[in-house]
Design a protein around this motif. Structure first.
Motif, PDB file in Angstrom:
ATOM      1  N   ARG A 225       0.853  -1.189   0.000  1.00  0.00           N
ATOM      2  CA  ARG A 225       0.000   0.000   0.000  1.00  0.00           C
ATOM      3  C   ARG A 225       0.885   1.234   0.000  1.00  0.00           C
ATOM      4  NH1 ARG A 225      -5.377  -0.566   1.952  1.00  0.00           N
ATOM      5  NH2 ARG A 225      -5.507   1.598   1.299  1.00  0.00           N
ATOM      6  N   LEU A 226       0.571   2.192  -0.843  1.00  0.00           N
ATOM      7  CA  LEU A 226       1.287   3.461  -0.897  1.00  0.00           C
ATOM      8  C   LEU A 226       0.491   4.564  -0.227  1.00  0.00           C
ATOM      9  CD1 LEU A 226       2.550   3.330  -4.585  1.00  0.00           C
ATOM     10  CD2 LEU A 226       3.805   2.738  -2.499  1.00  0.00           C
ATOM     11  N   ALA A 227      -0.842   4.408  -0.184  1.00  0.00           N
ATOM     12  CA  ALA A 227      -1.705   5.445   0.377  1.00  0.00           C
ATOM     13  C   ALA A 227      -2.899   4.806   1.063  1.00  0.00           C
ATOM     14  CB  ALA A 227      -2.175   6.392  -0.726  1.00  0.00           C
ATOM     15  N   LEU A 228      -3.496   5.589   1.953  1.00  0.00           N
ATOM     16  CA  LEU A 228      -4.651   5.135   2.716  1.00  0.00           C
ATOM     17  C   LEU A 228      -5.789   6.131   2.546  1.00  0.00           C
ATOM     18  CD1 LEU A 228      -2.827   4.322   6.074  1.00  0.00           C
ATOM     19  CD2 LEU A 228      -3.424   2.702   4.270  1.00  0.00           C
ATOM     20  N   SER A 229      -7.011   5.649   2.720  1.00  0.00           N
ATOM     21  CA  SER A 229      -8.150   6.556   2.781  1.00  0.00           C
ATOM     22  C   SER A 229      -8.086   7.290   4.115  1.00  0.00           C
ATOM     23  CB  SER A 229      -9.456   5.764   2.686  1.00  0.00           C
ATOM     24  OG  SER A 229      -9.627   4.980   3.860  1.00  0.00           O
ATOM     25  N   VAL A 230      -8.905   8.310   4.290  1.00  0.00           N
ATOM     26  CA  VAL A 230      -8.910   9.056   5.547  1.00  0.00           C
ATOM     27  C   VAL A 230      -9.258   8.146   6.717  1.00  0.00           C
ATOM     28  CG1 VAL A 230      -9.999  10.936   6.829  1.00  0.00           C
ATOM     29  CG2 VAL A 230      -9.393  11.267   4.434  1.00  0.00           C
ATOM     30  N   SER A 231     -10.258   7.301   6.565  1.00  0.00           N
ATOM     31  CA  SER A 231     -10.640   6.412   7.671  1.00  0.00           C
ATOM     32  C   SER A 231      -9.523   5.419   7.981  1.00  0.00           C
ATOM     33  CB  SER A 231     -11.955   5.694   7.378  1.00  0.00           C
ATOM     34  OG  SER A 231     -11.845   4.881   6.244  1.00  0.00           O
ATOM     35  N   GLU A 232      -8.823   4.922   6.966  1.00  0.00           N
ATOM     36  CA  GLU A 232      -7.694   4.020   7.198  1.00  0.00           C
ATOM     37  C   GLU A 232      -6.538   4.755   7.868  1.00  0.00           C
ATOM     38  OE1 GLU A 232      -8.119   0.843   3.536  1.00  0.00           O
ATOM     39  OE2 GLU A 232      -7.256   2.813   3.121  1.00  0.00           O
ATOM     40  N   ALA A 233      -6.305   6.012   7.472  1.00  0.00           N
ATOM     41  CA  ALA A 233      -5.246   6.807   8.085  1.00  0.00           C
ATOM     42  C   ALA A 233      -5.554   7.050   9.561  1.00  0.00           C
ATOM     43  CB  ALA A 233      -5.071   8.128   7.345  1.00  0.00           C
ATOM     44  N   CYS A 234      -6.804   7.355   9.867  1.00  0.00           N
ATOM     45  CA  CYS A 234      -7.207   7.528  11.271  1.00  0.00           C
ATOM     46  C   CYS A 234      -6.915   6.267  12.070  1.00  0.00           C
ATOM     47  CB  CYS A 234      -8.691   7.853  11.377  1.00  0.00           C
ATOM     48  SG  CYS A 234      -9.162   9.467  10.755  1.00  0.00           S
ATOM     49  N   GLU A 235      -7.294   5.141  11.517  1.00  0.00           N
ATOM     50  CA  GLU A 235      -7.064   3.863  12.187  1.00  0.00           C
ATOM     51  C   GLU A 235      -5.570   3.582  12.342  1.00  0.00           C
ATOM     52  OE1 GLU A 235      -8.203  -0.829  11.568  1.00  0.00           O
ATOM     53  OE2 GLU A 235      -9.447   0.706  10.617  1.00  0.00           O
ATOM     54  N   ALA A 236      -4.808   3.904  11.305  1.00  0.00           N
ATOM     55  CA  ALA A 236      -3.376   3.623  11.326  1.00  0.00           C
ATOM     56  C   ALA A 236      -2.647   4.391  12.425  1.00  0.00           C
ATOM     57  CB  ALA A 236      -2.751   3.939   9.963  1.00  0.00           C
ATOM     58  N   ILE A 237      -3.062   5.632  12.683  1.00  0.00           N
ATOM     59  CA  ILE A 237      -2.372   6.403  13.726  1.00  0.00           C
ATOM     60  C   ILE A 237      -3.145   6.422  15.039  1.00  0.00           C
ATOM     61  CG2 ILE A 237      -1.084   7.814  12.085  1.00  0.00           C
ATOM     62  CD1 ILE A 237      -2.972  10.118  12.720  1.00  0.00           C
ATOM     63  N   GLY A 238      -4.294   5.753  15.074  1.00  0.00           N
ATOM     64  CA  GLY A 238      -5.016   5.582  16.326  1.00  0.00           C
ATOM     65  C   GLY A 238      -5.778   6.798  16.797  1.00  0.00           C
ATOM     66  N   CYS A 239      -6.452   7.467  15.893  1.00  0.00           N
ATOM     67  CA  CYS A 239      -7.241   8.634  16.292  1.00  0.00           C
ATOM     68  C   CYS A 239      -8.585   8.604  15.578  1.00  0.00           C
ATOM     69  CB  CYS A 239      -6.496   9.931  15.990  1.00  0.00           C
ATOM     70  SG  CYS A 239      -6.338  10.316  14.241  1.00  0.00           S
ATOM     71  N   GLY A 240      -9.478   9.453  16.033  1.00  0.00           N
ATOM     72  CA  GLY A 240     -10.783   9.578  15.412  1.00  0.00           C
ATOM     73  C   GLY A 240     -10.759  10.607  14.288  1.00  0.00           C
ATOM     74  N   TRP A 241     -11.855  10.625  13.525  1.00  0.00           N
ATOM     75  CA  TRP A 241     -11.957  11.525  12.381  1.00  0.00           C
ATOM     76  C   TRP A 241     -11.879  12.983  12.805  1.00  0.00           C
ATOM     77  CZ3 TRP A 241     -15.001  15.414  10.476  1.00  0.00           C
ATOM     78  CH2 TRP A 241     -14.850  15.706   9.119  1.00  0.00           C
ATOM     79  N   ASP A 242     -12.556  13.361  13.899  1.00  0.00           N
ATOM     80  CA  ASP A 242     -12.546  14.754  14.352  1.00  0.00           C
ATOM     81  C   ASP A 242     -11.135  15.211  14.701  1.00  0.00           C
ATOM     82  OD1 ASP A 242     -15.278  15.096  14.010  1.00  0.00           O
ATOM     83  OD2 ASP A 242     -15.747  14.537  16.082  1.00  0.00           O
ATOM     84  N   PHE A 243     -10.395  14.397  15.456  1.00  0.00           N
ATOM     85  CA  PHE A 243      -9.019  14.734  15.811  1.00  0.00           C
ATOM     86  C   PHE A 243      -8.159  14.834  14.563  1.00  0.00           C
ATOM     87  CE2 PHE A 243      -4.641  13.776  16.790  1.00  0.00           C
ATOM     88  CZ  PHE A 243      -4.389  14.561  17.910  1.00  0.00           C
ATOM     89  N   PHE A 244      -8.306  13.857  13.671  1.00  0.00           N
ATOM     90  CA  PHE A 244      -7.531  13.841  12.431  1.00  0.00           C
ATOM     91  C   PHE A 244      -7.777  15.106  11.628  1.00  0.00           C
ATOM     92  CE2 PHE A 244      -6.792  12.879   7.989  1.00  0.00           C
ATOM     93  CZ  PHE A 244      -5.575  12.221   8.009  1.00  0.00           C
ATOM     94  N   ASN A 245      -9.050  15.453  11.481  1.00  0.00           N
ATOM     95  CA  ASN A 245      -9.419  16.625  10.687  1.00  0.00           C
ATOM     96  C   ASN A 245      -8.876  17.918  11.301  1.00  0.00           C
ATOM     97  OD1 ASN A 245     -10.690  16.884   8.225  1.00  0.00           O
ATOM     98  ND2 ASN A 245     -12.565  17.669   9.118  1.00  0.00           N
ATOM     99  N   ALA A 246      -8.917  18.024  12.619  1.00  0.00           N
ATOM    100  CA  ALA A 246      -8.498  19.252  13.298  1.00  0.00           C
ATOM    101  C   ALA A 246      -6.988  19.368  13.471  1.00  0.00           C
ATOM    102  CB  ALA A 246      -9.176  19.342  14.661  1.00  0.00           C
ATOM    103  N   HIS A 247      -6.307  18.252  13.738  1.00  0.00           N
ATOM    104  CA  HIS A 247      -4.910  18.322  14.159  1.00  0.00           C
ATOM    105  C   HIS A 247      -3.901  17.682  13.214  1.00  0.00           C
ATOM    106  CE1 HIS A 247      -6.258  19.885  17.985  1.00  0.00           C
ATOM    107  NE2 HIS A 247      -7.127  18.883  18.046  1.00  0.00           N
TER     108      HIS A 247
END
Length: 71
Positions: free
Chosen positions: A13-35
């Motif tokens: 895999r070279l890239a992840l969707s936003v939901s996969e990226a959130c899961e990969a770094i262990g955060c929720g969508w709101d945190f990901f979007n804001a920070h």
């Protein structure tokens, strides 16, 4: 004979969707979007957003804190 599933499972895999990226770094969508997202280069095509794994690793490296011994 290898099936399609067998072949695609071996493709790195070279890239992840936003939901996969959130899961990969262990955060929720709101945190990901804001920070996280404001600091990333994101590939946008139509409604699809892809985040390169190297971008996530760069963000983690740049935002990591060093813990001092005895602290």
């Amino acid at each position: 004979m290898a099936t399609i599933t067998d072949r695609t499972a071996r493709v790195p895999r070279l890239a992840l969707s936003v939901s996969e990226a959130c899961e990969a770094i262990g955060c929720g969508w709101d945190f990901f979007n804001a920070h996280v997202a404001p600091d990333l280069r994101i590939v946008r095509r139509g409604s699809k957003k892809l985040i390169a794994i190297t971008e996530l690793q760069r963000w983690l490296d740049e935002n990591a804190e060093r813990v001092l011994e005895g602290a």
